[in-house]
Write a protein that holds these residues in place. Structure first.
Motif, PDB file in Angstrom:
ATOM      1  N   PHE A  17       7.186  24.633 -16.039  1.00  0.00           N
ATOM      2  CA  PHE A  17       6.662  23.342 -15.587  1.00  0.00           C
ATOM      3  C   PHE A  17       5.225  23.505 -15.082  1.00  0.00           C
ATOM      4  N   ILE A  18       4.966  24.587 -14.333  1.00  0.00           N
ATOM      5  CA  ILE A  18       3.619  24.852 -13.803  1.00  0.00           C
ATOM      6  C   ILE A  18       2.641  25.086 -14.952  1.00  0.00           C
ATOM      7  N   ALA A  19       3.077  25.841 -15.976  1.00  0.00           N
ATOM      8  CA  ALA A  19       2.204  26.126 -17.110  1.00  0.00           C
ATOM      9  C   ALA A  19       1.837  24.853 -17.865  1.00  0.00           C
ATOM     10  N   GLU A  20       2.772  23.921 -17.974  1.00  0.00           N
ATOM     11  CA  GLU A  20       2.470  22.638 -18.607  1.00  0.00           C
ATOM     12  C   GLU A  20       1.388  21.908 -17.828  1.00  0.00           C
ATOM     13  N   LYS A  21       1.471  21.962 -16.509  1.00  0.00           N
ATOM     14  CA  LYS A  21       0.465  21.319 -15.670  1.00  0.00           C
ATOM     15  C   LYS A  21      -0.884  22.024 -15.791  1.00  0.00           C
ATOM     16  N   ASN A  22      -0.858  23.345 -16.012  1.00  0.00           N
ATOM     17  CA  ASN A  22      -2.112  24.093 -16.188  1.00  0.00           C
ATOM     18  C   ASN A  22      -2.906  23.560 -17.371  1.00  0.00           C
ATOM     19  N   GLU A  23      -2.196  23.235 -18.450  1.00  0.00           N
ATOM     20  CA  GLU A  23      -2.867  22.709 -19.630  1.00  0.00           C
ATOM     21  C   GLU A  23      -3.550  21.379 -19.305  1.00  0.00           C
ATOM     22  N   GLU A  24      -2.871  20.536 -18.526  1.00  0.00           N
ATOM     23  CA  GLU A  24      -3.460  19.254 -18.117  1.00  0.00           C
ATOM     24  C   GLU A  24      -4.662  19.490 -17.205  1.00  0.00           C
ATOM     25  N   LYS A  25      -4.546  20.453 -16.286  1.00  0.00           N
ATOM     26  CA  LYS A  25      -5.647  20.756 -15.371  1.00  0.00           C
ATOM     27  C   LYS A  25      -6.866  21.284 -16.115  1.00  0.00           C
ATOM     28  N   LEU A  26      -6.628  22.098 -17.165  1.00  0.00           N
ATOM     29  CA  LEU A  26      -7.753  22.613 -17.952  1.00  0.00           C
ATOM     30  C   LEU A  26      -8.500  21.467 -18.629  1.00  0.00           C
ATOM     31  N   ASN A  27      -7.759  20.519 -19.187  1.00  0.00           N
ATOM     32  CA  ASN A  27      -8.405  19.382 -19.841  1.00  0.00           C
ATOM     33  C   ASN A  27      -9.254  18.583 -18.856  1.00  0.00           C
ATOM     34  N   ARG A  28      -8.760  18.451 -17.625  1.00  0.00           N
ATOM     35  CA  ARG A  28      -9.555  17.743 -16.611  1.00  0.00           C
ATOM     36  C   ARG A  28     -10.766  18.561 -16.204  1.00  0.00           C
ATOM     37  N   LEU A  29     -10.582  19.877 -16.117  1.00  0.00           N
ATOM     38  CA  LEU A  29     -11.684  20.772 -15.743  1.00  0.00           C
ATOM     39  C   LEU A  29     -12.801  20.712 -16.771  1.00  0.00           C
ATOM     40  N   LEU A  30     -12.423  20.677 -18.039  1.00  0.00           N
ATOM     41  CA  LEU A  30     -13.433  20.659 -19.098  1.00  0.00           C
ATOM     42  C   LEU A  30     -14.122  19.320 -19.228  1.00  0.00           C
TER      43      LEU A  30
END
Length: 270
Positions: free
Chosen positions: A255-268
């Motif tokens: 679940f955390i890893a799925e959120k990481n992908e979303e966070k990366l998109n926001r970071l970029l």
């Protein structure tokens, strides 16, 4: 053998490269009779030539911008016969404009072959492709150097760096881990363990919060070195995962890893 005095991963300007190898300052293939070398440059910032890494082999496109490429009267022939003509081939990669990264001495890994690519006028033509392998394994970049890159540059280099690498069997099987992706995950974690939420236990030698990357599904079990399979956790939690391997812990990390992908998109997007 020409002693360039370079380590794998060192970067040069175009002028420094020209001075060191005593070669020309233009083009992707530069021969120097003074040093007995052929400098070849794989430039990711230019779209004409379609160089590609496959399983640790660089499929390098020869020189010639218009019409069919030839082996006569140019450095394509030099590279074609480099196994027997005594020329030492040095590879540089350009992933960031005007920054030449040294990848060491390379040699032909297989017979050169021809392929179809568009020339600079968009006309389909025959080009020469040279399969090249490093004489030495590529070094990984220093952590300090990675921490200076922007998130967007880390993400871009991560895509380039993967190169479809596969495990290699020596005495044990060694799996490639993307250093750029590792830095991105640590950046997303913002200094806190992504499992227990505690601050990183200490600062590393680069004064960055120390966290360890953890692959939720192990690489040895077919897991991928991608953002949806990696978290950044403290050493204590990392050991817990490997010792206990509890299903509830694995579900939480997924679940955390799925959120990481979303966070990366926001970071970029910043």
């Amino acid at each position: 053998m020409f002693e360039a005095g370079l380590r794998l991963g060192d970067t040069l300007t175009n002028d420094e490269l020209r001075t060191l190898f005593k070669c020309g300052n233009m083009g992707g293939m530069r021969r120097s009779r003074q040093t007995g070398t052929l400098v070849i440059i794989s430039d990711d910032t230019k779209s004409l030539y379609k160089d590609e890494w496959k399983n640790g082999i660089l499929h390098y496109t020869g020189m010639g911008k218009l019409g069919d490429q030839s082996l006569e009267g140019n450095q394509n022939g030099t590279l074609y016969y480099s196994d027997s003509n005594g020329i030492e081939v040095h590879l540089f990669e350009v992933m960031e404009r005007a920054v030449y990264t040294y990848r060491g001495i390379v040699q032909l890994a297989d017979e050169p072959y021809q392929s179809l690519q568009a020339d600079e006028e968009g006309q389909l033509r025959r080009v020469w492709i040279f399969p090249l392998k490093p004489v030495r394994e590529l070094d990984e970049p220093e952590d300090r150097a990675l921490s200076q890159l922007s998130s967007r540059e880390l993400e871009r280099r991560s895509k380039i760096s993967r190169r479809e690498r596969r495990p290699k069997t020596v005495e044990t099987t060694v799996y490639y881990r993307d250093p750029y992706l590792k830095e991105l995950i640590k950046r997303i974690a913002e200094g806190k363990c992504q499992f227990c939420g505690a601050d990183a236990p200490f600062l590393d030698r680069n004064h960055e919060p120390y966290l360890e990357e953890h692959h939720i599904k192990r690489l040895a079990d077919g897991g991928t070195d991608t953002i949806d399979n990696i978290v950044a956790i403290c050493p204590n939690c990392h050991r817990r995962m490997h010792v206990l391997n509890r299903e509830e812990d694995i579900l939480k990390l997924r679940f955390i890893a799925e959120k990481n992908e979303e966070k990366l998109n926001r970071l970029l997007s910043l």
